[in-house]
Design a protein around this motif. Structure first.
Motif, PDB file in Angstrom:
ATOM      1  N   LEU A 173     -40.295  -4.124   5.023  1.00  0.00           N
ATOM      2  CA  LEU A 173     -39.727  -4.873   6.252  1.00  0.00           C
ATOM      3  C   LEU A 173     -39.063  -6.043   5.914  1.00  0.00           C
ATOM      4  CD1 LEU A 173     -39.664  -5.634   9.408  1.00  0.00           C
ATOM      5  CD2 LEU A 173     -42.224  -6.283   9.054  1.00  0.00           C
ATOM      6  N   CYS A 174     -39.480  -6.584   4.842  1.00  0.00           N
ATOM      7  CA  CYS A 174     -38.683  -7.849   4.416  1.00  0.00           C
ATOM      8  C   CYS A 174     -37.446  -7.646   3.508  1.00  0.00           C
ATOM      9  CB  CYS A 174     -39.788  -8.582   3.416  1.00  0.00           C
ATOM     10  SG  CYS A 174     -40.977  -9.626   4.100  1.00  0.00           S
ATOM     11  N   PHE A 175     -37.410  -6.607   3.051  1.00  0.00           N
ATOM     12  CA  PHE A 175     -36.228  -5.819   2.492  1.00  0.00           C
ATOM     13  C   PHE A 175     -35.174  -5.413   3.581  1.00  0.00           C
ATOM     14  CE2 PHE A 175     -33.913  -2.238   0.032  1.00  0.00           C
ATOM     15  CZ  PHE A 175     -33.000  -2.997  -0.385  1.00  0.00           C
ATOM     16  N   LEU A 176     -35.582  -4.893   4.534  1.00  0.00           N
ATOM     17  CA  LEU A 176     -34.822  -4.604   5.624  1.00  0.00           C
ATOM     18  C   LEU A 176     -34.240  -5.863   6.295  1.00  0.00           C
ATOM     19  CD1 LEU A 176     -33.593  -2.389   7.503  1.00  0.00           C
ATOM     20  CD2 LEU A 176     -35.572  -2.734   9.090  1.00  0.00           C
ATOM     21  N   HIS A 177     -35.174  -6.899   6.536  1.00  0.00           N
ATOM     22  CA  HIS A 177     -34.826  -7.875   7.144  1.00  0.00           C
ATOM     23  C   HIS A 177     -33.411  -8.889   6.269  1.00  0.00           C
ATOM     24  CE1 HIS A 177     -35.565 -11.373   9.818  1.00  0.00           C
ATOM     25  NE2 HIS A 177     -36.014 -12.386   8.909  1.00  0.00           N
ATOM     26  N   GLY A 178     -34.005  -8.855   5.002  1.00  0.00           N
ATOM     27  CA  GLY A 178     -32.998  -9.618   4.072  1.00  0.00           C
ATOM     28  C   GLY A 178     -31.539  -8.785   4.273  1.00  0.00           C
ATOM     29  N   LEU A 179     -31.522  -7.293   4.294  1.00  0.00           N
ATOM     30  CA  LEU A 179     -30.362  -6.669   4.295  1.00  0.00           C
ATOM     31  C   LEU A 179     -29.500  -6.994   5.632  1.00  0.00           C
ATOM     32  CD1 LEU A 179     -31.482  -3.150   3.281  1.00  0.00           C
ATOM     33  CD2 LEU A 179     -30.012  -4.659   2.078  1.00  0.00           C
ATOM     34  N   PHE A 180     -30.215  -7.340   6.626  1.00  0.00           N
ATOM     35  CA  PHE A 180     -29.532  -7.758   7.971  1.00  0.00           C
ATOM     36  C   PHE A 180     -28.963  -9.103   7.757  1.00  0.00           C
ATOM     37  CE2 PHE A 180     -31.888  -4.395  10.178  1.00  0.00           C
ATOM     38  CZ  PHE A 180     -30.855  -3.463  10.335  1.00  0.00           C
ATOM     39  N   PHE A 181     -29.652  -9.896   7.191  1.00  0.00           N
ATOM     40  CA  PHE A 181     -29.311 -11.267   6.762  1.00  0.00           C
ATOM     41  C   PHE A 181     -28.121 -11.274   6.061  1.00  0.00           C
ATOM     42  CE2 PHE A 181     -29.284 -15.306   4.255  1.00  0.00           C
ATOM     43  CZ  PHE A 181     -29.091 -16.359   5.519  1.00  0.00           C
ATOM     44  N   ILE A 182     -27.986 -10.492   4.896  1.00  0.00           N
ATOM     45  CA  ILE A 182     -26.890 -10.473   4.177  1.00  0.00           C
ATOM     46  C   ILE A 182     -25.564 -10.116   5.089  1.00  0.00           C
ATOM     47  CG2 ILE A 182     -25.672  -9.107   2.322  1.00  0.00           C
ATOM     48  CD1 ILE A 182     -28.543  -8.706   1.100  1.00  0.00           C
ATOM     49  N   THR A 183     -25.802  -8.964   5.868  1.00  0.00           N
ATOM     50  CA  THR A 183     -24.708  -8.570   6.789  1.00  0.00           C
ATOM     51  C   THR A 183     -24.285  -9.765   7.730  1.00  0.00           C
ATOM     52  OG1 THR A 183     -26.124  -8.038   8.686  1.00  0.00           O
ATOM     53  CG2 THR A 183     -25.677  -6.178   7.023  1.00  0.00           C
ATOM     54  N   SER A 192     -20.702  -4.361   4.000  1.00  0.00           N
ATOM     55  CA  SER A 192     -20.808  -2.801   4.177  1.00  0.00           C
ATOM     56  C   SER A 192     -21.990  -2.241   3.599  1.00  0.00           C
ATOM     57  CB  SER A 192     -19.329  -2.182   3.894  1.00  0.00           C
ATOM     58  OG  SER A 192     -18.480  -2.857   4.627  1.00  0.00           O
ATOM     59  N   ARG A 193     -22.087  -2.491   2.099  1.00  0.00           N
ATOM     60  CA  ARG A 193     -23.009  -1.873   1.554  1.00  0.00           C
ATOM     61  C   ARG A 193     -24.308  -2.214   1.886  1.00  0.00           C
ATOM     62  NH1 ARG A 193     -21.868  -3.643  -3.659  1.00  0.00           N
ATOM     63  NH2 ARG A 193     -19.979  -3.260  -3.171  1.00  0.00           N
ATOM     64  N   ALA A 194     -24.517  -3.593   2.298  1.00  0.00           N
ATOM     65  CA  ALA A 194     -26.019  -3.946   2.877  1.00  0.00           C
ATOM     66  C   ALA A 194     -26.349  -3.174   4.187  1.00  0.00           C
ATOM     67  CB  ALA A 194     -26.019  -5.631   3.066  1.00  0.00           C
ATOM     68  N   ARG A 195     -25.250  -3.125   5.059  1.00  0.00           N
ATOM     69  CA  ARG A 195     -25.509  -2.318   6.531  1.00  0.00           C
ATOM     70  C   ARG A 195     -25.660  -0.967   6.238  1.00  0.00           C
ATOM     71  NH1 ARG A 195     -20.667  -3.269   8.436  1.00  0.00           N
ATOM     72  NH2 ARG A 195     -21.471  -5.269   9.578  1.00  0.00           N
ATOM     73  N   GLU A 196     -25.150  -0.233   5.473  1.00  0.00           N
ATOM     74  CA  GLU A 196     -25.374   1.068   5.155  1.00  0.00           C
ATOM     75  C   GLU A 196     -27.013   1.314   4.327  1.00  0.00           C
ATOM     76  OE1 GLU A 196     -23.650   3.760   5.986  1.00  0.00           O
ATOM     77  OE2 GLU A 196     -22.380   2.243   7.174  1.00  0.00           O
ATOM     78  N   THR A 197     -27.206   0.506   3.587  1.00  0.00           N
ATOM     79  CA  THR A 197     -28.483   0.482   2.767  1.00  0.00           C
ATOM     80  C   THR A 197     -29.612   0.423   4.059  1.00  0.00           C
ATOM     81  OG1 THR A 197     -27.810  -0.464   0.997  1.00  0.00           O
ATOM     82  CG2 THR A 197     -30.192  -0.423   1.290  1.00  0.00           C
ATOM     83  N   ALA A 198     -29.205  -0.512   5.004  1.00  0.00           N
ATOM     84  CA  ALA A 198     -30.328  -1.013   6.100  1.00  0.00           C
ATOM     85  C   ALA A 198     -30.336   0.424   6.823  1.00  0.00           C
ATOM     86  CB  ALA A 198     -29.970  -2.172   6.645  1.00  0.00           C
ATOM     87  N   LYS A 199     -29.608   0.782   7.348  1.00  0.00           N
ATOM     88  CA  LYS A 199     -29.328   2.179   8.249  1.00  0.00           C
ATOM     89  C   LYS A 199     -30.287   3.288   7.344  1.00  0.00           C
ATOM     90  CE  LYS A 199     -24.752   1.682  10.007  1.00  0.00           C
ATOM     91  NZ  LYS A 199     -23.590   2.232   9.995  1.00  0.00           N
ATOM     92  N   LYS A 200     -30.423   3.353   6.073  1.00  0.00           N
ATOM     93  CA  LYS A 200     -30.979   4.258   5.511  1.00  0.00           C
ATOM     94  C   LYS A 200     -32.463   4.103   5.311  1.00  0.00           C
ATOM     95  CE  LYS A 200     -27.301   5.690   2.306  1.00  0.00           C
ATOM     96  NZ  LYS A 200     -26.650   5.517   0.837  1.00  0.00           N
ATOM     97  N   ILE A 201     -33.041   2.923   5.116  1.00  0.00           N
ATOM     98  CA  ILE A 201     -34.249   2.473   5.037  1.00  0.00           C
ATOM     99  C   ILE A 201     -35.075   2.020   6.258  1.00  0.00           C
ATOM    100  CG2 ILE A 201     -33.820   1.804   2.570  1.00  0.00           C
ATOM    101  CD1 ILE A 201     -34.667  -1.310   3.752  1.00  0.00           C
ATOM    102  N   VAL A 202     -34.216   1.958   7.434  1.00  0.00           N
ATOM    103  CA  VAL A 202     -35.198   1.764   8.649  1.00  0.00           C
ATOM    104  C   VAL A 202     -36.209   2.754   9.079  1.00  0.00           C
ATOM    105  CG1 VAL A 202     -33.171   2.595  10.189  1.00  0.00           C
ATOM    106  CG2 VAL A 202     -34.417   0.829  11.076  1.00  0.00           C
ATOM    107  N   TYR A 203     -35.766   3.801   8.687  1.00  0.00           N
ATOM    108  CA  TYR A 203     -36.820   5.006   9.183  1.00  0.00           C
ATOM    109  C   TYR A 203     -38.212   4.917   8.260  1.00  0.00           C
ATOM    110  CZ  TYR A 203     -32.575   6.829  11.289  1.00  0.00           C
ATOM    111  OH  TYR A 203     -31.609   7.114  11.837  1.00  0.00           O
ATOM    112  N   ALA A 204     -37.848   4.488   6.797  1.00  0.00           N
ATOM    113  CA  ALA A 204     -38.957   4.097   5.882  1.00  0.00           C
ATOM    114  C   ALA A 204     -39.919   3.260   6.453  1.00  0.00           C
ATOM    115  CB  ALA A 204     -38.585   3.868   4.446  1.00  0.00           C
TER     116      ALA A 204
END
Length: 339
Positions: A173-183, A192-204
């Protein structure tokens, strides 16, 4: 003792932990992204600069929560820190190491030197939320506390399959939160890379949180104690994660970040709601539970603390809001060629 004030301070400590994990959560996420998202030294420098002006202020919430716990609930503080001394000290050492890494990584123009400190930031950012998840889960599951409020916990009392599920869920959850902060704070390929990574791990993240909630039903009594309140909270958590994924697909980064922040706030809130009026659960006998009544300070201490908090809190919040406003602009890679 004044029951009303003990309840107020329990809520205040819960709010402080919510604030800490909301703010420091994206710091942890950015630190993890240094290995999973950033590809060059310059990009890692950019990521550090996104949290550079605020990470130390975010940690103040933890210090304040610990101080409030010590003053308002000294028995809670004493039992918690003696029983969970190992994970709590490791967390503090990791935070210290990360702070040193932020300052030292650019002192020498040497790739090995810089890489060593970058790994320090990553490891600290990875293990801290993992350990916080373990600690919160252990508080809900219960620890061996006797009638004298003494705790005799071995590592296997707080490192269990259930607490590890909690740790993994909070870390993701913190990793996802950080990725959106980066965006929100970067531009170009890194964003763009942070956003794409977030899209992949949101399901996890969603799967991990649902698994943690399901495990809580079997390993704790929180549904028994506060099920009527917790079920709607858990439903909101699932909804917030789904919305975060939906907003990410539409590149609505601000809303996605808001949803992960809401998920963190609701998750931490659920821990304190499940505990209330307890602050620590005894796995030996529930009559040995620490509560907001038997763990609290006396009347005078709570009254004085309340007056001080009401007087100073607006200034502290005002300063932190102002600092975020001052450093609100995005970080551009071309402006940070020095790494």
């Amino acid at each position: 003792m004044v029951p009303m004030l003990s309840e107020v301070w329990f809520i205040l400590i819960a709010v402080l932990f919510v604030g800490f994990l909301f703010l420091e959560g994206f710091d942890f996420g950015v630190g993890m992204a240094m290995r999973f998202v950033a590809k060059t030294p310059v990009e890692r420098r950019v990521l550090i600069n996104t949290i550079g002006p605020v990470w130390d202020g975010n940690e103040v919430w933890l210090i304040t929560a610990g101080g409030a716990m010590f003053a308002a609930f000294p028995n809670w503080y004493a039992t918690l820190f003696s029983g969970l001394y190992m994970p709590l000290v490791i967390m503090l050492l990791l935070l210290i190491g990360r702070g040193v890494a932020f300052e030292f990584r650019s002192k020498l123009d040497n790739p090995k030197w810089r890489d060593t400190w970058d790994w320090t930031i990553f490891i600290s950012s990875l293990l801290n939320p993992l350990l916080w998840g373990v600690v919160f889960a252990a508080l809900m599951a219960g620890l061996p506390i006797d009638s004298e409020m003494n705790i005799y916990a071995s590592v296997f009392d707080y490192i269990t399959p259930y607490t590890l599920i909690g740790g993994i869920a909070i870390t993701l959850l913190c990793f996802l939160h950080g990725l959106f902060f980066i965006t929100l704070k970067t531009t170009g390929d890194l964003q763009s890379r942070a956003r794409e990574t977030a899209k992949k791990i949101v399901y996890a993240v969603g799967i991990a949180l649902v698994t943690f909630v399901a495990a809580s039903y079997f390993y704790t009594d929180i549904f028994e104690v506060r099920g009527a309140i917790l079920i709607p909270i858990f439903a909101l958590i699932v909804l917030a994660v789904v919305l975060a994924g939906s907003f990410a697909k539409k590149s609505r980064d601000g809303w996605a970040f808001t949803m992960t922040g809401l998920t963190i706030a609701l998750t931490v809130t659920s821990v304190f709601v499940g505990l209330f009026p307890r602050v620590m659960v005894s796995s030996l006998n529930h009559t040995f539970d620490l509560t907001i009544h038997n763990a609290a300070s006396g009347d005078y201490s709570l009254k004085v603390m309340t007056i001080v908090a009401v007087t100073l809190l607006p200034f502290v919040l005002g300063y932190q809001i102002w600092s975020y406003y001052v450093f609100r602009k995005r970080i551009k890679e071309e402006e940070h060629l020095e790494y």
